[in-house]
Design a protein around this motif. Structure first.
Motif, short mmCIF file in Angstrom:
data_model
loop_
_atom_site.label_atom_id
_atom_site.label_comp_id
_atom_site.label_asym_id
_atom_site.label_seq_id
_atom_site.Cartn_x
_atom_site.Cartn_y
_atom_site.Cartn_z
N GLU A 46 0.80 -1.23 0.00
CA GLU A 46 0.00 0.00 0.00
C GLU A 46 0.84 1.29 0.00
O GLU A 46 0.61 2.16 -0.86
N PRO A 47 1.80 1.43 0.90
CA PRO A 47 2.54 2.70 0.93
C PRO A 47 3.30 3.00 -0.37
O PRO A 47 3.63 4.16 -0.63
N LEU A 48 3.54 1.96 -1.15
CA LEU A 48 4.28 2.18 -2.40
C LEU A 48 3.48 3.00 -3.40
O LEU A 48 4.03 3.58 -4.33
N ARG A 49 2.18 3.03 -3.19
CA ARG A 49 1.35 3.84 -4.08
C ARG A 49 1.79 5.30 -4.06
O ARG A 49 1.76 5.98 -5.09
N ALA A 50 2.15 5.78 -2.89
CA ALA A 50 2.58 7.17 -2.77
C ALA A 50 3.85 7.41 -3.57
O ALA A 50 3.98 8.43 -4.27
N VAL A 51 4.78 6.47 -3.50
CA VAL A 51 6.00 6.57 -4.29
C VAL A 51 5.65 6.56 -5.76
O VAL A 51 6.16 7.36 -6.55
N ASP A 52 4.76 5.66 -6.09
CA ASP A 52 4.34 5.55 -7.49
C ASP A 52 3.76 6.86 -8.00
O ASP A 52 4.07 7.29 -9.11
N SER A 53 2.95 7.51 -7.19
CA SER A 53 2.31 8.73 -7.69
C SER A 53 3.31 9.89 -7.71
O SER A 53 3.16 10.83 -8.49
N TRP A 54 4.34 9.80 -6.88
CA TRP A 54 5.39 10.82 -6.98
C TRP A 54 6.13 10.65 -8.31
O TRP A 54 6.33 11.60 -9.05
N ILE A 55 6.50 9.42 -8.59
CA ILE A 55 7.18 9.12 -9.85
C ILE A 55 6.31 9.50 -11.04
O ILE A 55 6.79 9.98 -12.07
N GLU A 56 5.04 9.28 -10.90
CA GLU A 56 4.08 9.58 -11.96
C GLU A 56 4.29 10.97 -12.56
O GLU A 56 4.23 11.16 -13.76
N GLN A 57 4.60 11.91 -11.70
CA GLN A 57 4.78 13.29 -12.17
C GLN A 57 6.00 13.46 -13.07
O GLN A 57 6.17 14.49 -13.70
N TYR A 58 6.85 12.44 -13.07
CA TYR A 58 8.07 12.52 -13.88
C TYR A 58 7.95 11.73 -15.17
O TYR A 58 8.78 11.83 -16.05
N ARG A 59 6.90 10.92 -15.24
CA ARG A 59 6.77 10.01 -16.37
C ARG A 59 6.71 10.78 -17.69
O ARG A 59 7.33 10.40 -18.67
N GLN A 60 5.98 11.87 -17.70
CA GLN A 60 5.86 12.68 -18.92
C GLN A 60 7.23 13.13 -19.42
O GLN A 60 7.44 13.28 -20.62
N PHE A 61 8.18 13.31 -18.49
CA PHE A 61 9.49 13.82 -18.89
C PHE A 61 10.28 12.81 -19.69
O PHE A 61 11.07 13.15 -20.54
N TRP A 62 10.10 11.52 -19.38
CA TRP A 62 10.87 10.56 -20.14
C TRP A 62 10.10 10.00 -21.33
O TRP A 62 10.67 9.28 -22.13
N LEU A 78 23.02 14.70 -6.31
CA LEU A 78 22.07 14.51 -7.41
C LEU A 78 22.80 14.40 -8.74
O LEU A 78 22.40 13.61 -9.61
N ARG A 79 23.87 15.18 -8.87
CA ARG A 79 24.70 15.11 -10.08
C ARG A 79 25.29 13.72 -10.23
O ARG A 79 25.22 13.10 -11.29
N ARG A 80 25.85 13.21 -9.14
CA ARG A 80 26.50 11.89 -9.20
C ARG A 80 25.50 10.77 -9.43
O ARG A 80 25.87 9.72 -9.92
N ALA A 81 24.27 11.00 -9.05
CA ALA A 81 23.21 10.02 -9.33
C ALA A 81 22.61 10.27 -10.71
O ALA A 81 21.66 9.59 -11.11
N HIS A 82 23.16 11.25 -11.42
CA HIS A 82 22.71 11.59 -12.78
C HIS A 82 21.25 12.03 -12.82
O HIS A 82 20.60 11.88 -13.85
N LEU A 83 20.75 12.53 -11.70
CA LEU A 83 19.36 13.00 -11.68
C LEU A 83 19.26 14.46 -12.12
O LEU A 83 18.17 14.95 -12.40
N VAL A 84 20.39 15.15 -12.13
CA VAL A 84 20.44 16.51 -12.67
C VAL A 84 21.67 16.66 -13.56
O VAL A 84 22.63 15.90 -13.43
N ARG A 85 21.59 17.63 -14.46
CA ARG A 85 22.74 17.98 -15.28
C ARG A 85 23.06 19.45 -15.00
O ARG A 85 22.16 20.24 -14.76
N ASN A 139 17.22 15.66 -14.91
CA ASN A 139 17.40 14.50 -15.79
C ASN A 139 16.65 13.32 -15.21
O ASN A 139 17.17 12.63 -14.33
N PRO A 140 15.45 13.08 -15.67
CA PRO A 140 14.58 12.07 -15.04
C PRO A 140 14.95 10.64 -15.42
O PRO A 140 14.37 9.69 -14.87
N GLU A 141 15.89 10.47 -16.31
CA GLU A 141 16.23 9.14 -16.82
C GLU A 141 16.40 8.08 -15.72
O GLU A 141 15.75 7.02 -15.79
N PRO A 142 17.21 8.33 -14.69
CA PRO A 142 17.40 7.28 -13.68
C PRO A 142 16.13 6.87 -12.96
O PRO A 142 16.07 5.77 -12.40
#
Lengths: 126, 126
Positions: free
Chosen positions: A83-99, B61-68, B81-84
């Motif tokens: 259940e708590p992973l849903r929160a992580v999932d929805s946080w990530i969700e906001q980044y999905r459009q970027f990739w 964050l740089r070393r985790a490649h999450l930002v450039r 950099n949302p790739e990771p």
DNA sequence: AACTCCTGTAACGATATGGTTACGCATTAT
DNA sequence: ATAATGCGTAACCATATCGTTACAGGAGTT
């Protein structure tokens, strides 16, 4: 002067969950429990660290509500609670459009954004 | 006797990423950068901690490649950099099925799993 | 009742983490 | 040239984290 960014509050959500996932052993425990509930000792036997170490990881996972425990005879059976992973999932969700956007498009978009902001800011400087 | 669980190796992936996401300030920095690239100082001004503290977060964050980062005059502009995050997403993906199933169904499934394993194990005990 | 099994907790140690202030170095402004 | 701006790094400190060994207590076994 500080702004106390609004974005901070959203990141505070699910603090305990992100914290719990930071450790590779704890993630591996969760991965293990996906295959089915197990007593603590059996979980510990799957890892190269001592049983008390796993016991402490389990306590942390319990407090993050990522696992549930119930006694069964002299065993303590641990069960995954995703259940708590849903929160992580929805946080990530906001980044999905970027990739989904191509990296080139992203780059130009971001740079344009910054250029715009810089222009808006330029009045404050000389 | 130890097993050295197979699941461990999968959890080792993207170690740096999960590590980076463990801190709420760093997650907030990423959230901030979704709105557009910004120079380090401007990022720092959004948080209630000192600028060097943010500088260290940015290094991580740089070393985790999450930002450039790239220089622009005397500014150092940071870009998301949302790739990771894809790796995190695909880790979570494996849990998605668990919360789409109803909790009751999950419970009985997991308990049945354990019962089966316990039976298979019962020959080893008395 | 005495023993063994299973597991959590306490106490301790080494290292990591996140913050601060002081400083150095480029780059731009005067 | 000199001053000011922007930002990374060093040195340091307090606390958190993750591991260990020693111990305790409840649940089954003999």
């Amino acid at each position: 002067m500080r702004h106390r960014s609004v974005t901070y509050s959203t990141a505070r959500h699910s603090e305990a969950t992100f914290q719990a996932l930071a450790d590779p052993t704890r993630r591996a425990v969760l991965d293990l429990l996906r295959r089915g509930a197990q007593p603590a000792g059996q979980i510990a036997s799957a890892f190269p660290v001592s049983r008390p170490a796993i016991s402490k990881h389990l306590r942390l996972l319990r407090r993050a509500h990522l696992v549930r425990e119930h006694r069964e005879g002299r065993h303590r059976v641990y069960q995954l609670n995703p259940e708590p992973l849903r929160a992580v999932d929805s946080w990530i969700e906001q980044y999905r459009q970027f990739w989904t956007a191509s990296l080139n498009n992203l780059k130009s978009f971001v740079e344009a954004e910054y250029a715009r902001e810089q222009e808006a800011d330029s009045r404050k400087h000389k």
